[in-house]
Each structure stands twice: as C-alpha cells, then as structure tokens.
Design a protein around this motif. Sequence first.
Motif, PDB file in Angstrom:
ATOM      1  N   MET A  51      -0.774  -2.613 -14.662  1.00  0.00           N
ATOM      2  CA  MET A  51      -0.475  -2.461 -13.242  1.00  0.00           C
ATOM      3  C   MET A  51       0.316  -3.665 -12.720  1.00  0.00           C
ATOM      4  O   MET A  51       0.116  -4.788 -13.174  1.00  0.00           O
ATOM      5  CB  MET A  51      -1.777  -2.371 -12.436  1.00  0.00           C
ATOM      6  N   PHE A  52       1.168  -3.423 -11.733  1.00  0.00           N
ATOM      7  CA  PHE A  52       1.924  -4.471 -11.063  1.00  0.00           C
ATOM      8  C   PHE A  52       1.722  -4.353  -9.561  1.00  0.00           C
ATOM      9  O   PHE A  52       1.760  -3.256  -9.010  1.00  0.00           O
ATOM     10  CB  PHE A  52       3.423  -4.338 -11.374  1.00  0.00           C
ATOM     11  N   VAL A  53       1.487  -5.487  -8.908  1.00  0.00           N
ATOM     12  CA  VAL A  53       1.376  -5.556  -7.453  1.00  0.00           C
ATOM     13  C   VAL A  53       2.274  -6.704  -7.005  1.00  0.00           C
ATOM     14  O   VAL A  53       2.132  -7.833  -7.475  1.00  0.00           O
ATOM     15  CB  VAL A  53      -0.078  -5.799  -6.989  1.00  0.00           C
ATOM     16  N   GLU A  54       3.218  -6.381  -6.115  1.00  0.00           N
ATOM     17  CA  GLU A  54       4.208  -7.366  -5.677  1.00  0.00           C
ATOM     18  C   GLU A  54       4.282  -7.396  -4.155  1.00  0.00           C
ATOM     19  O   GLU A  54       4.126  -6.361  -3.512  1.00  0.00           O
ATOM     20  CB  GLU A  54       5.595  -6.998  -6.202  1.00  0.00           C
ATOM     21  N   GLU A  55       4.564  -8.576  -3.612  1.00  0.00           N
ATOM     22  CA  GLU A  55       4.831  -8.737  -2.186  1.00  0.00           C
ATOM     23  C   GLU A  55       6.134  -9.515  -2.052  1.00  0.00           C
ATOM     24  O   GLU A  55       6.313 -10.558  -2.690  1.00  0.00           O
ATOM     25  CB  GLU A  55       3.702  -9.516  -1.501  1.00  0.00           C
TER      26      GLU A  55
END
Length: 102
Positions: A51-55
């Motif tokens: 999984m990838f979570v970016e801001e």
Amino acid sequence: MILITGHVILTPEHRGRMIALGAGHSARSRSEPGCLAHNCHIDVENPDRLMFVEEWESVDAVRAHFALPAARGFVAEMRALSPTPPAIRIYAAEDITAKLMG
C-alpha cells in the motif's frame, strides 16, 4: 492538499524486489518539493498487497512528481512485476481534524 492512495499486488518470486522498490520510491519522493508525506506499507489484512499513502501540497507538485523519470520507471517496473496493474486514487483533501477533534 492532495491525498493519493494506491496499491500493488506482490508476487512470491518478486516480493523482495517489489518491497525494496516501494520503499525506495517513497524515500525518494519525500525529498521532492511539495511532498508532505509518502509511505509504503504491507496490508495487514492481505500481506500480498503493498500500500502507498501520499500527501502533497498541490496538484502542481503531484504533476512534477509524476513527470520525473524515476517515478515513471517505478510504475513501469511495478507494472511488469505484478500480476495486476497498480491501483491509484488521487483526491483533493481538506484537513478537518481541528473541526472534528476540537
């Protein structure tokens, strides 16, 4: 703020390589202008999903990120190693933590 979520399915024969690619991509991305956060995680409910979570600060920062040869190469390599295409969702987000949490 721009929020991006994504995932890629790992394969047993490429698992180590794919995790290393994901971690390297996240570390590299965090050094880019406009990146507020970029993290790579193993899904605890499906250990074959990375999984990838970016801001990001802005759409322009995301466009610049996706235009980099390293980012395009990362996606191409993940696409070649995974049994299914990587999934990505991009959202315009507003931080409402203070409104909800007081």
